[in-house]
Design an enzyme around this catalytic site. Structure first.
Site: not given
Length: 337
Positions: A106-107
């Site tokens: 994520h991210s």
């Protein structure tokens, strides 16, 4: 076949030259798991709502990046950078003797997955990227401010407890984290991240402060421009790659269009979906919808061993809606290139 349980995990400490990487290995610990990597300033708790929706025949190893959660901080005088974070992936692989790795990120974690897959494409067999592909463009103004903030943080750490980071009451922490995430993490979901990153203040006994290394707030960023991103994507072409975007998030911007087109070209294993009204932390506030895309992807590219199949061919897994096609959006975006 059921789903993973948040209570069924083994706490792991992976030795590294400066200390250890802290993690939790959920579910099956007899086979190579999926390695899950959180985003900037978060920790492995970011996957708390997604983990119980994933199939239990495969394990998931969630780690805290250095300076985050309960992992060791880098030594004084050493600064955090994307390059160092990418190096964590082969360190974990070496610790467990993996020749291949399956990744969920994520991210910042998703950026690390993209970079590592481009650097070592033959070792990556599957990638799930949550609301990211290329990182945001880095500005010179930010880089200059980052140096200044790094120096201030070094001085603060030299002084120790006399200059603790800002502290808050427990009731304030959810709002503080929500504000820091630009409301991507709502206060009612903040506890999933807070439990691994708080310390009790020694100056104000009723307050807590964020225990992550203050230097990670100003780490050395990497700017992958569109040309470099395209070249990196060519090294990953035809790899099983699932990307889930939040419709309200700017993190998967048009600067990723060329790389997306390359990843998708003649690739039946590329999937791209959008979560309507989804913020950057889609896997937290829209875990069920994210799982409806991730579970079939895992089952297709990391299927259960033959010994776990039933004669009837029926599985006992969760009832998931069929993922809606999203290639129309991709093709529409391509027409602008």
């Amino acid at each position: 076949m059921g789903t993973l349980s948040l209570s069924d995990y083994e706490t792991v400490k992976i030795p590294v030259p400066w200390g250890y990487i802290s993690g939790r290995w959920y579910g099956n610990r007899k086979e190579r798991p999926i390695l899950a990597i959180h985003g900037w300033l978060d920790n492995l708790g970011t996957f708390d709502r997604l983990i119980p929706l994933l199939p239990d025949y495969i394990g998931v190893l969630c780690i805290d990046l250095p300076g985050h959660g309960r992992s060791s901080h880098l030594p004084p005088g050493v600064y955090y950078s994307v390059y160092d974070y990418v190096f964590i992936i082969p360190l974990v692989m070496k610790e467990y003797g993996w020749s291949k790795v399956s990744l969920i990120g994520h991210s910042l974690g998703g950026v690390l997955c993209f970079i590592f897959a481009a650097l070592s494409p033959n070792t990556v067999d599957m990638i799930v990227s949550l609301d990211i592909l290329l990182p945001h463009r880095n500005e010179v103004k930010y880089m200059a401010l980052s140096i200044e903030k790094q120096l201030l943080e070094v001085e603060r750490q030299k002084l120790g407890n006399y200059t603790e980071p800002p502290s808050y009451t427990f009731s304030q922490l959810g709002k503080v984290l929500a504000k820091g995430s630009l409301n991507s993490v709502s206060p009612d979901l903040a506890h999933h991240l807070l439990y691994r990153q708080l310390k009790k203040s020694k100056l104000y006994p009723e307050r807590y402060y964020f225990a992550r290394d203050g230097r990670v707030k100003h780490y050395h960023y990497i700017d992958i421009d569109q040309g470099l991103g395209a070249e990196m994507a060519r090294r990953i072409r035809k790899k099983p790659y699932l990307i889930i975007k939040g419709s309200l998030s700017p993190s998967l911007s048009q600067r990723s269009d060329e790389a997306l087109s390359i990843l998708a070209e003649d690739n039946p294993h590329f999937e791209l979906y959008e979560v309507e009204n989804g913020t950057h932390h889609i896997h937290l506030h829209a875990a069920e919808e994210c799982a409806s895309y991730i579970v079939p992807f895992i089952q297709h590219h990391r299927p259960p061993a033959l010994t776990s199949w039933t004669l009837s061919g029926k599985e006992d897994g969760p009832s998931l809606k069929k993922p809606k096609g999203f290639f129309a959006w991709t093709k529409k975006k391509r027409s602008k290139l």
